[in-house]
Design an enzyme around this catalytic site. Structure first.
Site, mmCIF file in Angstrom:
data_model
loop_
_atom_site.group_PDB
_atom_site.id
_atom_site.type_symbol
_atom_site.label_atom_id
_atom_site.label_comp_id
_atom_site.label_asym_id
_atom_site.label_seq_id
_atom_site.Cartn_x
_atom_site.Cartn_y
_atom_site.Cartn_z
ATOM 1 N N ASN A 109 18.950 41.893 32.092
ATOM 2 C CA ASN A 109 19.822 41.391 33.157
ATOM 3 C C ASN A 109 21.278 41.209 32.765
ATOM 4 O OD1 ASN A 109 17.883 41.466 35.117
ATOM 5 N ND2 ASN A 109 17.106 39.420 34.649
ATOM 6 N N ASN A 132 12.691 38.893 35.910
ATOM 7 C CA ASN A 132 13.060 37.706 36.672
ATOM 8 C C ASN A 132 13.581 37.966 38.083
ATOM 9 O OD1 ASN A 132 12.159 35.687 34.983
ATOM 10 N ND2 ASN A 132 13.840 36.080 33.555
ATOM 11 N N THR A 241 12.183 36.644 24.165
ATOM 12 C CA THR A 241 12.690 36.691 25.537
ATOM 13 C C THR A 241 11.773 37.582 26.381
ATOM 14 O OG1 THR A 241 14.001 38.669 25.179
ATOM 15 C CG2 THR A 241 15.088 36.556 24.751
ATOM 16 N N GLY A 243 12.675 40.154 27.883
ATOM 17 C CA GLY A 243 12.992 41.545 27.558
ATOM 18 C C GLY A 243 12.211 42.035 26.345
ATOM 19 N N TRP A 263 22.399 43.181 26.469
ATOM 20 C CA TRP A 263 23.690 42.967 25.801
ATOM 21 C C TRP A 263 24.005 41.465 25.856
ATOM 22 C CZ3 TRP A 263 26.574 46.201 22.897
ATOM 23 C CH2 TRP A 263 27.834 45.732 22.504
ATOM 24 N N HIS A 277 24.601 37.439 33.296
ATOM 25 C CA HIS A 277 23.723 38.172 34.206
ATOM 26 C C HIS A 277 24.586 39.039 35.110
ATOM 27 C CE1 HIS A 277 20.134 35.115 34.190
ATOM 28 N NE2 HIS A 277 20.017 36.010 33.232
ATOM 29 N N HIS A 293 15.793 30.845 22.827
ATOM 30 C CA HIS A 293 15.819 32.267 22.467
ATOM 31 C C HIS A 293 16.774 32.561 21.309
ATOM 32 C CE1 HIS A 293 13.371 33.005 25.840
ATOM 33 N NE2 HIS A 293 14.307 32.944 26.762
#
Ligand code: CTP
Length: 319
Positions: A109, A132, A241, A243, A263, A277, A293
């Site tokens: 995101n 999410n 996370t 991801g 990123w 985000h 995280h």
């Protein structure tokens, strides 16, 4: 098996303690990239020693009944009960059963996606995973529309849909779910306490409005198993996370894995500001020491795997 020798071979190239934690250390991954099938197969094999994503992607109906008590994964002292609604929405078979895709995209995101024009490229993958319930319609040029699996932390109901306080927010939430038509909606309902009501509200809406989504609720062992895999590779992640969880699971059913929107830095490689985000005003403080995280460490790990050809990180424009 917690000490696979093949895993440690990969670990040699993953440096968990780079000399500098400065964001400039995160270089723009180069554009020349070739897929390393051998390494990708090895990673899949090693991950399978810790978890089976086909099974761990969701608790199945046969294994629980309404009223059963569950201890939260990160708050072991706290418990919740399996509600009737949650029971009804447990899948009877793994949503990943017999799935195998040549090219998968996992869309993180980060604001790095804005003005990337990566939408059509993302949509060209065989299987697209998003995180999410991030909005797509308004950003389709940069993030695409296709969604085969999307995650929803319980906190999303509050953060992005105002705890469904009004009919208008309920409608927005329902519309977002309807757009998913037939995709997997992956809800980590038993990770941390606090989200119980939010999950319940969301599930009730899905049932009342017979929304066409395939709900999935990760197994209680998934988080620890994923952490265990990365620890064995010398990557000390506090709490993976969404991801990284998605990448770890995708190795099971995807051949080539392409990551977009990863990123976790406030500046891009050219020093221009990047939103945390792509779609809201959440700030980077959020990823600071108070956060569970370790995104920059995850990013460096993924960058190493990109250089080795195990996955492809896309951080630039797709023009
Ligand atoms: N991500 C990233 N850089 C950012 C924001 C997100 O690399 N600036 C990646 C992370 O891997 C993250 C994923 O995109 O997991 C999805 O983003 P988000 O919804 O913020 O992820 P969560 O891990 O669920 O974060 P949180 O625990 O804060 O909800």
């Amino acid at each position: 098996d917690t000490n696979p020798t093949a895993s440690t071979r990969l670990a040699k190239n993953v440096d968990p303690h780079p000399p500098s934690c400065n964001i400039t250390a995160a270089k723009h991954p180069s554009s020349s990239w070739t897929f390393n099938k051998t390494l990708s197969n090895l990673i899949r094999k090693n991950i399978l020693r810790f978890l089976d994503p086909e099974r761990d992607i969701s608790i199945l109906k046969g294994t629980l009944k309404p009223g059963d008590i569950i201890h939260y994964v990160f708050d072991r002292q706290s418990t919740t009960n399996i509600s009737e609604n949650l029971y009804r929405l447990l899948p009877t078979a793994s949503p990943l059963k017999n799935q195998y895709h040549k090219r998968c995209a996992i869309v993180g995101n980060s604001g790095i996606l804005l003005n990337s024009s990566c939408g059509p490229e993302i949509d060209s993958h065989d299987f697209v995973i998003r995180c999410n319930l991030a909005p797509v319609e308004e950003y389709s040029q940069d993030v695409g529309l296709r969604t085969n699996l999307v995650t929803m932390n319980p906190s999303v109901v509050q953060r992005a849909f105002q705890d469904l306080i009004s009919e208008e927010w309920k409608d927005r939430f329902l519309q977002r779910l309807r757009d998913l038509s037939g995709s997997v909606l992956w809800i980590p309902a038993f990770m941390a306490k606090g989200g119980e009501e939010r999950v319940e509200w969301a599930l009730r809406l899905i049932l009342v409005h017979t929304v066409d989504v395939r709900t999935a609720f990760p197994s209680l062992r998934l988080l620890h198993a994923v952490r265990g895999y990365w620890l064995t590779n010398n990557v000390h992640i506090k709490r993976p996370t969404t991801g990284l969880l998605m990448y770890t699971m995708a190795t099971r059913f995807c051949e080539e894995i392409h990551l977009y929107g990863f990123w976790p830095f406030p500046l891009d490689p050219q020093g221009r500001p990047v939103k945390y985000h792509y779609y809201d005003t959440l700030k980077y403080e959020y990823t600071s020491s108070s956060s569970p995280h370790t995104m920059p460490l995850e990013f460096r790990t993924l960058s190493t795997l990109h250089r080795q050809g195990a996955l492809r990180l896309h951080t630039g424009s797709c023009d």
